[in-house]
Scaffold this motif. Structure first.
Motif, PDB file in Angstrom:
ATOM      1  N   ARG A   1       0.807  -1.211   0.000  1.00 17.33           N
ATOM      2  CA  ARG A   1       0.000   0.000   0.000  1.00 17.33           C
ATOM      3  C   ARG A   1       0.842   1.263   0.000  1.00 17.33           C
TER       4      ARG A   1
ATOM      5  N   ALA B   1      -7.207  -5.716   6.824  1.00 14.63           N
ATOM      6  CA  ALA B   1      -7.225  -4.752   5.719  1.00 14.63           C
ATOM      7  C   ALA B   1      -6.493  -5.246   4.482  1.00 14.63           C
TER       8      ALA B   1
ATOM      9  N   ASP C   1      -7.086  -7.408   2.110  1.00 14.84           N
ATOM     10  CA  ASP C   1      -7.834  -7.544   0.863  1.00 14.84           C
ATOM     11  C   ASP C   1      -8.419  -6.216   0.384  1.00 14.84           C
ATOM     12  N   SER C   2      -8.878  -5.392   1.314  1.00 20.03           N
ATOM     13  CA  SER C   2      -9.543  -4.145   0.930  1.00 20.03           C
ATOM     14  C   SER C   2      -8.566  -2.997   0.717  1.00 20.03           C
TER      15      SER C   2
ATOM     16  N   ALA D   1      -7.745  -0.978   3.062  1.00 26.39           N
ATOM     17  CA  ALA D   1      -8.229   0.122   3.887  1.00 26.39           C
ATOM     18  C   ALA D   1      -7.094   0.722   4.710  1.00 26.39           C
TER      19      ALA D   1
ATOM     20  N   ASP E   1     -12.755   2.551   7.191  1.00 21.32           N
ATOM     21  CA  ASP E   1     -12.738   2.285   5.750  1.00 21.32           C
ATOM     22  C   ASP E   1     -12.961   0.810   5.422  1.00 21.32           C
ATOM     23  N   LEU E   2     -12.938  -0.060   6.434  1.00 21.13           N
ATOM     24  CA  LEU E   2     -13.152  -1.490   6.195  1.00 21.13           C
ATOM     25  C   LEU E   2     -14.594  -1.754   5.777  1.00 21.13           C
ATOM     26  N   PRO E   3     -14.828  -2.750   4.944  1.00 24.82           N
ATOM     27  CA  PRO E   3     -16.208  -3.177   4.685  1.00 24.82           C
ATOM     28  C   PRO E   3     -16.882  -3.544   6.006  1.00 24.82           C
TER      29      PRO E   3
ATOM     30  N   VAL F   1     -16.181  -6.975   7.486  1.00 29.19           N
ATOM     31  CA  VAL F   1     -14.783  -7.124   7.911  1.00 29.19           C
ATOM     32  C   VAL F   1     -14.543  -6.356   9.205  1.00 29.19           C
ATOM     33  N   ARG F   2     -15.140  -5.175   9.309  1.00 32.05           N
ATOM     34  CA  ARG F   2     -14.979  -4.384  10.538  1.00 32.05           C
ATOM     35  C   ARG F   2     -15.607  -5.109  11.721  1.00 32.05           C
TER      36      ARG F   2
END
Length: 451
Positions: A21, A211, A213-214, A216, A221-223, A226-227
């Motif tokens: 990232r 995080a 996969d996303s 974030a 910001d996590l889906p 997932v959060r």
């Protein structure tokens, strides 16, 4: 606050680790500078906002040698140095490292920790032990080096002040225990106070795994699923669940003397308070060298510490002692050593009482420092300063609103159509008013919105 800084680039001394990232995390630091219209910008992380007088001297020296000489406070209690020469290379980082302000190059942008600035001074418990341990744990964790410059830890003394700032991982003091909050969840986990810093680091490391996969940068910001799974994973290693909604309004320390009950006063006598610290606000978070030098000299004379607050203010711990009528200030009516210090700081242009017209007024850097800004919002904020308002106001030169406050506030944003004014309450925003090219009408509309 920290989003969208695409022109940042590592300095020649950058030795931080890489992650998939890294290319997208453009938050500046001391090793990765941001190219602004007024020169390069360095953001120096000050965990908990806590500085010794010697380290404050080092910051001033770097600002004077490499930048425009001024020091800018951020909404996370950090310091920004602006106007740096593009050819400064690793010079700033070398001086800051020698002063102990850069303990780990790999973690320099991960050391984002805010702490209650009045902790241990107003009768609330100290969080200094947590701060030292958490900073050490973060710098010692190979995984934590991958945290983005946006990720935020908060250490709250129980006042709810920094708990309201929306950190990713928050520790809250409560008796001999602490409460651990992940993101904005209303459920917190109770655990022994001594276990708090390590639990906070573990929560951050679990976030990094969640995080992957996303991509974030922050918990919010996590889906959603997932959060939820992250909070559940943290809870599996922590203590029992407690329902504790996050405060919606972050309350800054009031400018002036800070007092705590005097525990040595006999119960049969009138309760007195000891002045444990002084608190000042900084207009627009911008400090000239003479102001910074005066603050540092004041700190050195008393507790040898400055605490930079997330509200662009500074707390200087004492001890200042009880009021001394023999040294009463004729200017302010206050008395004692704290009054003498506050009067000197007021004469230097700092906010030392609630009646200052600058109280609650903030703004981004604006034009000409930022190419994205549509106006010189600092000048406009100054021109519109009037009676002290009930609500804080923040002026932004564009829709990004860099550095805006949290909770309830008046939002003034420059748009191509004019200045848009709205009342923000957390996630809710009242209907907006637009004022076009009329400074008097703009000042009146802002004053009315703050009332």
């Amino acid at each position: 606050m920290l989003a969208a800084m695409p022109d940042s680039a590592p300095s020649p001394l950058s030795v931080g680790g890489t992650s998939p990232r890294d290319g997208g995390d453009a938050c500046p630091g001391t090793l990765r500078l941001h190219r602004a219209d007024d020169g390069a910008l360095a953001r120096v992380r000050i965990p908990g906002g806590v500085l010794s007088a010697d380290r404050a001297d080092a910051l001033l020296a770097v600002a004077g040698r490499f930048g425009d000489g001024e020091l800018h406070l951020t909404s996370r209690g950090n310091v920004q140095l602006r106007g740096l020469d593009a050819e400064c290379g690793g010079g700033p980082a070398e001086l800051l490292g020698a002063a102990g302000l850069l303990p780990s190059a790999a973690h320099e942008r991960a050391r984002n920790i805010v702490a209650s600035p009045l902790a241990g001074l107003d009768g609330s418990p100290s969080v200094g032990g947590w701060l030292t341990e958490l900073d050490s744990l973060v710098c010692g964790s190979a995984a934590a080096a991958a945290l983005s410059g946006r990720f935020l830890f908060a250490l709250d003394s129980g006042r709810g002040d920094v708990d309201a700032l929306g950190a990713d991982v928050t520790l809250i003091a409560e008796g001999g225990d602490c409460l651990l909050r992940v993101g904005a969840a209303d459920e917190v986990f109770r655990l022994p106070s001594a276990d708090g810093p390590r639990a906070a680091l573990l929560a951050a490391e679990l976030f990094l795994r969640a995080a992957r996969d996303s991509g974030a940068w922050r918990v919010k910001d996590l889906p959603d699923d997932v959060r939820t799974a992250l909070v559940r994973a943290v809870g599996a290693t922590a203590g029992p669940v407690v329902h504790r909604p996050r405060p919606r309004t972050a309350k800054a320390p009031a400018p002036g003397p800070v007092t705590a009950p005097n525990s040595s006063t006999p119960a049969s006598t009138t309760t007195t308070a000891t002045v444990t610290a002084i608190s000042v606000g900084v207009p627009l978070g911008r400090l000239a060298p003479v102001q910074w030098r005066l603050l540092t000299e004041t700190a050195r004379r008393y507790g040898n510490e400055l605490r930079l607050t997330p509200w662009r203010g500074i707390v200087i711990p004492g001890p200042f002692g009880p009021p001394e009528p023999s040294t009463q200030s004729t200017q302010s009516g206050r008395s004692g050593r704290a009054a003498e210090a506050l009067d000197a700081l007021a004469a230097a242009g700092l906010i030392t009482g609630p009646d200052s017209p600058w109280t609650g007024v903030g703004a981004c850097i604006g034009h000409p420092g930022c190419a994205k800004s549509l106006s010189d919002v600092r000048a406009e904020a100054g021109a519109a300063v009037g009676p002290v308002g009930r609500l804080p106001v923040y002026w932004s030169g564009c829709e990004r609103r860099c550095g805006h406050p949290h909770g309830e506030w008046i939002d003034v944003v420059v748009t191509p159509e004019g200045h848009r004014i709205s009342h923000v309450r957390g996630e809710h925003r009242d209907p907006r008013t637009v004022v076009r090219n009329d400074p008097a009408a703009l000042a009146s509309a802002v004053s009315g919105a703050r009332a």
